[in-house]
Each structure stands twice: as C-alpha cells, then as structure tokens.
Design an enzyme around this catalytic site. Structure first.
Site, mmCIF file in Angstrom:
data_model
loop_
_atom_site.group_PDB
_atom_site.id
_atom_site.type_symbol
_atom_site.label_atom_id
_atom_site.label_comp_id
_atom_site.label_asym_id
_atom_site.label_seq_id
_atom_site.Cartn_x
_atom_site.Cartn_y
_atom_site.Cartn_z
ATOM 1 N N SER A 17 0.833 -1.207 0.000
ATOM 2 C CA SER A 17 0.000 0.000 0.000
ATOM 3 C C SER A 17 0.869 1.260 0.000
ATOM 4 O O SER A 17 2.060 1.207 0.348
ATOM 5 C CB SER A 17 -0.880 -0.019 1.268
ATOM 6 O OG SER A 17 -1.642 1.168 1.410
ATOM 7 N N GLY A 18 0.287 2.345 -0.414
ATOM 8 C CA GLY A 18 0.852 3.671 -0.215
ATOM 9 C C GLY A 18 2.278 3.879 -0.709
ATOM 10 O O GLY A 18 2.625 3.571 -1.849
ATOM 11 N N ILE A 19 3.103 4.417 0.181
ATOM 12 C CA ILE A 19 4.490 4.761 -0.150
ATOM 13 C C ILE A 19 5.258 3.498 -0.565
ATOM 14 O O ILE A 19 6.031 3.513 -1.528
ATOM 15 C CB ILE A 19 5.161 5.432 1.067
ATOM 16 C CG1 ILE A 19 4.528 6.802 1.330
ATOM 17 C CG2 ILE A 19 6.669 5.537 0.865
ATOM 18 C CD1 ILE A 19 4.903 7.422 2.678
ATOM 19 N N ASP A 38 4.643 -7.759 3.792
ATOM 20 C CA ASP A 38 3.507 -7.007 4.338
ATOM 21 C C ASP A 38 2.632 -7.989 5.114
ATOM 22 O O ASP A 38 2.905 -9.201 5.106
ATOM 23 C CB ASP A 38 2.706 -6.342 3.194
ATOM 24 C CG ASP A 38 1.978 -5.081 3.649
ATOM 25 O OD1 ASP A 38 1.043 -5.196 4.464
ATOM 26 O OD2 ASP A 38 2.341 -3.971 3.202
ATOM 27 N N ASP A 60 5.274 -9.974 9.230
ATOM 28 C CA ASP A 60 4.879 -9.010 10.260
ATOM 29 C C ASP A 60 6.189 -8.431 10.802
ATOM 30 O O ASP A 60 6.946 -9.138 11.478
ATOM 31 C CB ASP A 60 4.093 -9.722 11.364
ATOM 32 C CG ASP A 60 3.739 -8.777 12.513
ATOM 33 O OD1 ASP A 60 4.280 -7.648 12.573
ATOM 34 O OD2 ASP A 60 2.930 -9.177 13.373
ATOM 35 N N VAL A 61 6.464 -7.176 10.489
ATOM 36 C CA VAL A 61 7.781 -6.609 10.805
ATOM 37 C C VAL A 61 8.034 -6.413 12.297
ATOM 38 O O VAL A 61 9.144 -6.088 12.688
ATOM 39 C CB VAL A 61 8.032 -5.272 10.053
ATOM 40 C CG1 VAL A 61 8.039 -5.482 8.554
ATOM 41 C CG2 VAL A 61 7.013 -4.214 10.473
ATOM 42 N N ALA A 88 7.256 -0.271 6.408
ATOM 43 C CA ALA A 88 5.952 -0.661 6.975
ATOM 44 C C ALA A 88 5.621 0.181 8.197
ATOM 45 O O ALA A 88 6.495 0.511 8.998
ATOM 46 C CB ALA A 88 5.968 -2.145 7.346
ATOM 47 N N SER A 140 9.808 10.489 9.794
ATOM 48 C CA SER A 140 8.622 11.302 9.481
ATOM 49 C C SER A 140 8.920 12.752 9.835
ATOM 50 O O SER A 140 9.821 13.027 10.640
ATOM 51 C CB SER A 140 7.450 10.811 10.338
ATOM 52 O OG SER A 140 6.378 11.728 10.305
ATOM 53 N N TYR A 153 4.130 7.719 18.228
ATOM 54 C CA TYR A 153 4.593 7.664 16.829
ATOM 55 C C TYR A 153 5.754 8.639 16.643
ATOM 56 O O TYR A 153 6.787 8.302 16.062
ATOM 57 C CB TYR A 153 3.412 8.031 15.940
ATOM 58 C CG TYR A 153 3.658 8.083 14.455
ATOM 59 C CD1 TYR A 153 3.412 6.969 13.654
ATOM 60 C CD2 TYR A 153 4.075 9.262 13.826
ATOM 61 C CE1 TYR A 153 3.602 7.026 12.281
ATOM 62 C CE2 TYR A 153 4.261 9.320 12.461
ATOM 63 C CZ TYR A 153 4.023 8.211 11.687
ATOM 64 O OH TYR A 153 4.200 8.272 10.335
ATOM 65 N N LYS A 157 9.562 7.753 15.640
ATOM 66 C CA LYS A 157 10.149 8.268 14.397
ATOM 67 C C LYS A 157 11.406 9.105 14.690
ATOM 68 O O LYS A 157 12.311 9.176 13.845
ATOM 69 C CB LYS A 157 9.110 9.089 13.628
ATOM 70 C CG LYS A 157 7.941 8.265 13.063
ATOM 71 C CD LYS A 157 8.378 7.194 12.102
ATOM 72 C CE LYS A 157 7.213 6.614 11.298
ATOM 73 N NZ LYS A 157 7.633 5.498 10.417
ATOM 74 N N THR A 188 -2.149 8.666 1.556
ATOM 75 C CA THR A 188 -2.195 7.203 1.537
ATOM 76 C C THR A 188 -3.326 6.725 2.450
ATOM 77 O O THR A 188 -3.986 7.518 3.126
ATOM 78 C CB THR A 188 -0.879 6.578 2.042
ATOM 79 O OG1 THR A 188 -0.789 6.792 3.454
ATOM 80 C CG2 THR A 188 0.334 7.166 1.341
HETATM 81 N N1 LIG Z 1 1.414 8.980 4.717
HETATM 82 C C1 LIG Z 1 2.049 9.886 5.420
HETATM 83 O O1 LIG Z 1 1.625 11.045 5.469
HETATM 84 C C2 LIG Z 1 3.318 9.535 6.167
HETATM 85 C C3 LIG Z 1 4.038 10.575 6.759
HETATM 86 C C4 LIG Z 1 5.203 10.291 7.452
HETATM 87 C C5 LIG Z 1 5.638 8.979 7.549
HETATM 88 N N2 LIG Z 1 4.906 7.980 6.976
HETATM 89 C C6 LIG Z 1 5.409 6.621 7.134
HETATM 90 O O2 LIG Z 1 5.512 6.005 5.867
HETATM 91 C C7 LIG Z 1 5.370 4.595 6.017
HETATM 92 C C8 LIG Z 1 4.369 4.079 5.008
HETATM 93 O O3 LIG Z 1 3.104 4.639 5.301
HETATM 94 P P1 LIG Z 1 1.958 4.853 4.203
HETATM 95 O O4 LIG Z 1 1.486 6.235 4.349
HETATM 96 O O5 LIG Z 1 2.392 4.359 2.886
HETATM 97 O O6 LIG Z 1 0.808 3.903 4.835
HETATM 98 P P2 LIG Z 1 -0.070 2.739 4.200
HETATM 99 O O7 LIG Z 1 -1.077 2.393 5.239
HETATM 100 O O8 LIG Z 1 -0.569 3.103 2.854
HETATM 101 O O9 LIG Z 1 0.973 1.554 4.024
HETATM 102 C C9 LIG Z 1 1.577 0.946 5.137
HETATM 103 C C10 LIG Z 1 1.765 -0.532 4.832
HETATM 104 O O10 LIG Z 1 2.439 -1.131 5.969
HETATM 105 C C11 LIG Z 1 1.810 -2.366 6.227
HETATM 106 N N3 LIG Z 1 2.006 -2.773 7.618
HETATM 107 C C12 LIG Z 1 1.433 -2.251 8.733
HETATM 108 N N4 LIG Z 1 1.815 -2.938 9.818
HETATM 109 C C13 LIG Z 1 2.657 -3.913 9.378
HETATM 110 C C14 LIG Z 1 3.383 -4.949 10.013
HETATM 111 N N5 LIG Z 1 3.319 -5.145 11.349
HETATM 112 N N6 LIG Z 1 4.154 -5.765 9.257
HETATM 113 C C15 LIG Z 1 4.224 -5.581 7.910
HETATM 114 N N7 LIG Z 1 3.542 -4.640 7.244
HETATM 115 C C16 LIG Z 1 2.764 -3.822 7.981
HETATM 116 C C17 LIG Z 1 0.346 -2.122 5.900
HETATM 117 O O11 LIG Z 1 -0.352 -3.353 5.691
HETATM 118 C C18 LIG Z 1 0.434 -1.273 4.651
HETATM 119 O O12 LIG Z 1 0.458 -2.069 3.485
HETATM 120 C C19 LIG Z 1 5.002 4.353 7.478
HETATM 121 O O13 LIG Z 1 6.150 3.984 8.204
HETATM 122 C C20 LIG Z 1 4.506 5.707 7.932
HETATM 123 O O14 LIG Z 1 4.651 5.895 9.322
HETATM 124 C C21 LIG Z 1 3.766 8.221 6.289
#
Ligand SMILES: NC(=O)c1ccc[n+]([C@@H]2O[C@H](COP(=O)([O-])OP(=O)(O)OC[C@H]3O[C@@H](n4cnc5c(N)ncnc54)[C@H](O)[C@@H]3O)[C@@H](O)[C@H]2O)c1
Length: 279
Positions: A17-19, A38, A60-61, A88, A140, A153, A157, A188
C-alpha cells in the site's frame, strides 16, 4: 531515465500500500528485483503479480524472525540484497499521555523502531560481505515538529533518525550506507486506517486529500507515494554513493515553515496589535 537499479535486489516492507507500493513500482521500473513484505497478503500478492521480478512474502515486521526471513528470501531467490527499505507502518489515534500504557508503547516501538532495527541487523552481514548496500529507514516530519503526529509515533520516528545515524557510522567502513526518509503529509491509506476504515475505503478517501493540502503546507499540492519513492530511489541508487547518515524531508515545505498571511505578511498580527497599517 531507467535502469538506475539494474542488477540490484531490494526488500521493501509495507509494499502492499501507499508509499511502499509506489516504491515497489518505481524500483521495478528501474530494473530492480523486489521482495515485498507485508501483512495484507492479498494486496501484497497482487502488487507482486505485476512483474516476474517481484515476489511477495507475508512478514509481520514486529517479529524479528519475519524480517530475517524476508532478507533470506531475497538472497535465496535473487542471490543478494542490495537495498532494504524499512517502510511498513501504521498510525494510531492520539489521546494524550494519559492514554499511553505499556502495551501501546511496546506496540508502536515494535512497529516503527524495532522493525527497522531488525532490518539493519539482518541485512548487515550480507551487505558487509559484498562491500555495498543501501538501507533506507522511514522516519517522518513527526520527528521534527511536535504537532505533526501522535506522541508515541513521534517518539519512535525520532529514535529512527538517531538509529539511522548510529548504523551509518558503524557500517560505513564496508560501504554500506544508511539514510532515513522523512515524509510529510502523503495521501495514503494510513489516515483512514488509523480512523478505523478498511483499506479500500481508506485509499478512496486518500484520493481527496488534495483539497486540504494547501492548508497543511506551503506547496498547495497533495503529496503522493511516488514523491517519496523518487527520494528513496535516489538514496537506494549509486547516485547517492557519498550520502550516509542523513535524513531527507520530502514534505511540500511543511518543516520549512508556515505561509505568511497573504494580507500583511509576517508583520500582520503585530501591525494589528499596534494599530498600524501593515502596508
Ligand atoms: N502517509 C504519510 O503522510 C506519512 C508521513 C510520514 C511517515 N509515513 C510513514 O511512511 C510509512 C508508510 O506509510 P503509508 O502512508 O504508505 O501507509 P499505508 O497504510 O498506505 O501503508 C503501510 C503498509 O504497511 C503495512 N504494515 C502495517 N503494519 C505492518 C506490520 N506489522 N508488518 C508488515 N507490514 C505492515 C500495511 O499493511 C500497509 O500495506 C510508514 O512507516 C509511515 O509511518 C507516512
């Protein structure tokens, strides 16, 4: 440009997902082999199915054995690991210090800090032996400002940043580089998930986040996963061969500061207070 990661193998956690997913797509386009880890198995497998150079493995990380198994899978399937993107993560609602307990502390630290630590630990022997490697951790903007994320969080971070510098120094002699990415507000599923929505609804809601982007940061556009993936690509590729122990805010200017009031600029509140025309 393409082929910037030709011949390299990457492990990307949270790649469903996402990033993470955007980074998987970009890395594959740049010629890398990618192992995706994931906990969302159907989604992760569907991302891997888009390329013969990608494989998905449940991980599961928060479990050290799962992180090690991902790195082992890269070595077994593709013969090496060149890049580890520990990405993750998830967010939780913030209900203040009173709501924090041992369980929530351990949960958040395991997910955001220990997971990246396990990744460094298990990638290190392979990367040291081959005298090359790039590890990218995920911090972050919440490590910079005090109002950009929930308390636990933000603590996790921040610790990721210092751990990144510690690892960079320890691994540098073998030309293994360790850097952190610091995303700003990226559209995301993470926000919807934190608010209790399912993945599909959360992704749909993320698509409309652009409408609030200009309230959040100077650049009036919504950050996308691809914006982070491009920065991670730089840190993962040989283009950044002289960069280690650094962190990279990709945030539309959020941490640079607030946009001054368009009428009267930075002196507007003072001018109002003093009864002076700011113009
Ligand atoms: N979106 C933002 O604005 C933002 C900002 C700063 C930092 N981040 C960081 O970027 C990273 C990615 O976030 P995102 O926005 O893409 O979120 P997202 O929810 O789109 O993706 C996160 C992914 O991590 C997976 N995940 C969650 N727990 C897990 C686990 N225990 N083991 C394995 N996989 C697991 C989820 O299933 C998901 O696929 C995260 O570390 C988040 O903290 C995001």
């Amino acid at each position: 440009m393409s082929g910037r990661l030709s011949g390299k193998t990457a492990v990307i956690t949270g790649g469903a997902s996402g990033i993470g997913r955007a980074t998987v797509e970009l890395f594959l386009a740049e010629g890398a082999n990618v192992v995706i880890g994931d906990v969302q198995d159907a989604l992760g497998a569907s991302v891997a199915q888009t390329s013969p150079n990608a494989v998905y493995q449940h991980a599961d990380v928060t479990r050290e054995a799962d992180v090690k198994a991902l790195i082992d899978a890269a070595v077994e399937r593709f013969g090496r690991i060149d890049i580890l993107f520990s990405n993750a993560g998830a967010a939780e609602r913030d209900e203040g210090f009173a709501s924090i307990d041992e369980a929530s502390f351990n949960r958040v630290m395991q997910l955001h800090l220990a997971s990246a630590l396990y990744g460094i630990k298990h990638a290190e022997p392979h990367m040291r032996a081959q005298k090359s490697g790039a590890i990218i951790t995920t911090s972050s903007v919440a490590a910079e400002g005090t109002t950009y994320g929930p308390i636990l969080y933000s603590i996790a971070k921040s610790a990721v940043l210092h751990m990144t510098r510690l690892a960079a120094v320890r691994l540098a002699a073998d030309k293994v580089r360790v850097n952190a990415i610091q995303p700003g507000l990226i559209a995301t599923a993470i926000f919807g998930r934190a608010l209790g929505l399912d993945q599909e609804t959360s992704e749909a809601k993320a698509a409309v986040m652009g409408s609030i982007a200009e309230l959040m940061q100077p650049l009036p556009v919504a950050g996308q996963g691809r914006d982070i993936a491009e920065a991670v690509l730089y840190l993962a590729s040989d283009a950044s061969r002289f960069v280690t122990g650094q962190s990279f805010c990709v945030d539309g200017g959020l941490t640079a500061g607030q946009v001054p009031n368009p009428e009267g600029g930075v002196f507007k509140p003072l001018a109002d207070l003093f009864g002076v025309d700011p113009a």
